[in-house]
Design a protein around this motif. Sequence first.
Motif, PDB file in Angstrom:
ATOM      1  N   CYS A 129       0.200   6.966   1.142  1.00 18.52           N
ATOM      2  CA  CYS A 129      -0.438   6.695  -0.177  1.00 18.52           C
ATOM      3  C   CYS A 129      -0.746   8.533   0.317  1.00 18.52           C
ATOM      4  CB  CYS A 129      -2.435   6.331   0.261  1.00 18.52           C
ATOM      5  SG  CYS A 129      -2.811   6.936   1.353  1.00 18.52           S
ATOM      6  N   CYS A 184      -6.356   4.172   2.208  1.00 23.39           N
ATOM      7  CA  CYS A 184      -5.476   2.459   2.280  1.00 23.39           C
ATOM      8  C   CYS A 184      -5.344   1.768   3.015  1.00 23.39           C
ATOM      9  CB  CYS A 184      -3.600   3.374   1.045  1.00 23.39           C
ATOM     10  SG  CYS A 184      -2.850   3.864   2.605  1.00 23.39           S
ATOM     11  N   THR A 214       0.245   1.896  -2.541  1.00 21.03           N
ATOM     12  CA  THR A 214      -0.483   1.631  -3.856  1.00 21.03           C
ATOM     13  C   THR A 214      -0.390   2.029  -5.418  1.00 21.03           C
ATOM     14  OG1 THR A 214      -1.632   3.414  -2.294  1.00 21.03           O
ATOM     15  CG2 THR A 214      -2.709   3.823  -5.235  1.00 21.03           C
ATOM     16  N   GLY A 271      -3.714   2.173  -9.635  1.00 23.20           N
ATOM     17  CA  GLY A 271      -4.430   2.947  -7.999  1.00 23.20           C
ATOM     18  C   GLY A 271      -5.133   2.345  -6.441  1.00 23.20           C
TER      19      GLY A 271
END
Length: 118
Positions: free
Chosen positions: A26, A61, A95, A100
């Motif tokens: 991410c 993440c 991601t 998202g």
Amino acid sequence: MFFIGVFGIGNKNKNLGEVNFKCTGCIGEKFSLVELSRSFDIFFIPVFKYSKEYIIVCNKCRSVYKVKGEKIPKILNTKIVEYDDIEKIILETNTCPHCGTSIAGEYLYCPKCGKSLK
Ligand SMILES: [Zn+2]
Ligand SMILES: [Zn+2]
């Protein structure tokens, strides 16, 4: 807690603080540095500690990277982890570029919004 499922019961985890690393999963840069140590018990007395391992976990993440043990003093000093300090990627989270959502594992389509990840 998150680590127990990944590394098994019996590990003693110690959070060593926040470090900086450019996440490959991410756009995050803040990671938690965690020391995993397993103590070897005989009759419930910890005899000696063995196999200390260090991981960093992306705060965003939850990607997990294993850090080379000999780099730890340097990392604690600078609070910066470089790619050279990484021994291997344990869990890389992707991601979804559309919604998202953090996705752990290999998916061609986002489990949440169903759009292609490629
Ligand atoms: Zn990340
Ligand atoms: Zn999505």
